[in-house]
Design an enzyme around this catalytic site. Structure first.
Site, short mmCIF file in Angstrom:
data_model
loop_
_atom_site.label_atom_id
_atom_site.label_comp_id
_atom_site.label_asym_id
_atom_site.label_seq_id
_atom_site.Cartn_x
_atom_site.Cartn_y
_atom_site.Cartn_z
N LYS A 117 11.42 22.32 -2.33
CA LYS A 117 11.13 22.46 -0.91
C LYS A 117 11.04 23.94 -0.50
CE LYS A 117 12.73 17.98 0.80
NZ LYS A 117 11.51 17.25 0.77
N LYS A 207 6.02 12.32 -6.42
CA LYS A 207 6.49 11.18 -5.62
C LYS A 207 5.77 11.16 -4.26
CE LYS A 207 10.32 12.79 -2.81
NZ LYS A 207 11.39 12.29 -2.00
N LYS A 210 7.13 11.71 2.75
CA LYS A 210 6.68 11.55 4.13
C LYS A 210 6.18 12.86 4.74
CE LYS A 210 11.36 10.77 5.75
NZ LYS A 210 12.04 11.85 5.08
N1 AQP Z 1 8.68 8.12 -3.15
C1 AQP Z 1 9.87 7.56 -3.04
N2 AQP Z 1 10.21 6.49 -3.80
C2 AQP Z 1 11.42 5.89 -3.68
N3 AQP Z 1 12.37 6.31 -2.82
C3 AQP Z 1 12.08 7.38 -2.05
N4 AQP Z 1 12.78 8.04 -1.11
C4 AQP Z 1 12.05 9.05 -0.63
N5 AQP Z 1 10.85 9.08 -1.22
C5 AQP Z 1 10.83 8.05 -2.11
C6 AQP Z 1 14.12 7.67 -0.71
O1 AQP Z 1 14.15 7.56 0.71
C7 AQP Z 1 15.45 7.91 1.17
C8 AQP Z 1 15.43 8.83 2.31
O2 AQP Z 1 14.79 9.99 2.04
P1 AQP Z 1 14.94 11.26 2.98
O3 AQP Z 1 13.88 11.33 3.96
O4 AQP Z 1 16.30 11.32 3.55
O5 AQP Z 1 14.74 12.39 1.94
P2 AQP Z 1 13.64 12.61 0.88
O6 AQP Z 1 14.15 12.08 -0.40
O7 AQP Z 1 13.34 14.05 0.92
O8 AQP Z 1 12.37 11.73 1.33
P3 AQP Z 1 10.86 12.18 1.48
O9 AQP Z 1 10.02 11.00 1.87
O10 AQP Z 1 10.43 12.94 0.29
O11 AQP Z 1 10.95 13.09 2.70
P4 AQP Z 1 10.43 14.53 2.96
O12 AQP Z 1 8.99 14.56 2.53
O13 AQP Z 1 10.61 14.67 4.40
O14 AQP Z 1 11.29 15.45 2.18
C9 AQP Z 1 16.22 8.45 -0.05
O15 AQP Z 1 17.01 7.43 -0.57
C10 AQP Z 1 15.12 8.79 -1.01
O16 AQP Z 1 15.55 8.74 -2.34
#
Ligand code: AQP
Length: 341
Positions: A117, A207, A210
């Site tokens: 990040k 992966k 969002k």
């Molecule tokens: N691609 C994914 N596949 C399975 N699980 C996922 N999670 C995120 N992306 C995937 C799971 O969603 C939960 C919450 O995530 P978060 O928003 O708190 O943090 P993150 O892991 O950083 O999720 P993102 O979507 O990648 O968000 P951004 O882009 O904002 O950083 C966690 O349980 C995560 O494992």
């Protein structure tokens, strides 16, 4: 009673990756264990701005996040299911500071998500981004949570939580914190073979995230269902010409098979067997596109039927519980470190 806990940041519109990795795992576990476990589902809203966001949208996103938890199938009327906002339980921030002082800079620096990040947001690498896994440790340890349904990307943070908790228990007494179960046990508890990682539709070596700026890489929970189906139809696959589950050589196809299995509540091996040896990627894409379209239409209808008043009631109940449990744990830690008698 054991506690099962998870949360999804409210920084952007969640994707089906978040839905399958966190929401759905939690709903499945709630269905299985809520008679004899606390099911804690919270919105980690303090984590929402570790990377830059539009703050004018944050509050509405948090409320929508709560509606998503309910629409995903968490029954807020169940006395053992607790839905709350992290920012409305001040003990999270207070414990995070104490844990900061027992976390080494070197170990926090090893977190790969921080490195990734930091590259994405090179112009705004904040101390909050660096510190976020330690706040996450506080989110978990305050409630003595043993099982944390998470996607694969979060397992390193879970390991850090275990290390911090073990360090404090060694120093202040073994009963200070419950140590969350290790990765393998977590995966088994979720009835999975390995941690879940739904892939980016354009580059399936990554992966689905969002916060990705390219809309084609992700299916967001608020996407128009027909537009989402089109994204599946144009997902990157490969030139092997045969449908196989092989995350290394055919990550795009394997990702589609995974999405199909999880959204239809089918065993992944059964779905793989259905498609084994078939050669039409178009047929597979059409099936998954149809599944995604129907899933989104149904989910969005459920969200639309949840009122703000319902959310307020759910939060009043959840935050009363969360403050009670978290304050008791915080007092125990404050006593251990010598802040109170
Ligand atoms: N691609 C994914 N596949 C399975 N699980 C996922 N999670 C995120 N992306 C995937 C799971 O969603 C939960 C919450 O995530 P978060 O928003 O708190 O943090 P993150 O892991 O950083 O999720 P993102 O979507 O990648 O968000 P951004 O882009 O904002 O950083 C966690 O349980 C995560 O494992």
């Amino acid at each position: 009673m054991q506690t099962i806990l998870t949360g999804v940041r409210a920084n952007e519109e969640p994707t089906i990756g978040n839905f399958l990795g966190a929401y759905k795992s939690m709903v499945n576990l709630a269905n299985e264990h809520s008679a004899n476990s606390n099911i804690n589902m919270f919105v980690p809203d303090l984590h929402s701005f570790t990377t830059p966001i539009d703050h004018s949208k944050l509050y509405a996103q948090v409320i929508k996040g709560i509606k998503y938890y309910i629409a995903a199938g968490l029954d807020a009327n169940n006395p053992n299911i607790h839905i709350y906002r992290q920012s409305h339980v001040p003990a999270h921030s207070e414990l995070a500071w104490i844990l900061d002082c027992f976390t080494y800079f070197g170990e926090a620096s090893r977190m790969t998500q921080f490195k990734e990040k930091s590259e994405e947001h090179a112009d705004a690498i904040t101390v909050g981004l660096f510190n976020y896994p330690i706040l996450m440790a506080a989110d978990i340890l305050l409630y003595d949570a043993k099982y944390i349904p998470l996607g694969e990307d979060q397992f390193q943070h879970l390991e850090l939580t275990r290390d911090i908790a073990t360090r404090l228990n060694n120093k202040f007494g073994e009963d200070l914190f419950t140590i969350p179960a290790p990765e393998k046990e977590q995966v088994k508890f979720m009835h999975l073979e390995h941690g879940l990682r739904i892939r980016n539709l354009v580059d399936p070596s990554k992966k689905m995230s969002k916060s990705s700026e390219n809309e084609k890489t992700k299916i967001s929970l608020s996407d128009d269902p027909k537009a989402a189906a089109k994204k599946i139809m144009s997902a990157t696959t490969d030139s092997e010409g045969v449908i196989r589950f092989d995350m290394i050589n055919q990550p795009g196809i394997s990702n589609l098979l995974t999405i199909e299995a999880l959204l239809t509540d089918r065993n992944i091996q059964d779905v793989i067997a259905d498609w084994a040896g078939q050669t039409s990627y178009g047929d597979l894409k059409r099936k998954v596109a149809d599944t995604v379209e129907h899933f989104l239409a149904d989910f969005q209808e459920k969200v639309a039927n949840i009122t703000d008043e319902q959310v307020e009631q759910v939060l009043a109940k959840g935050e009363e519980y969360a403050n009670r449990v978290a304050n008791a744990k915080l007092a125990k830690v404050q006593k251990a470190v010598g802040l109170i008698k």
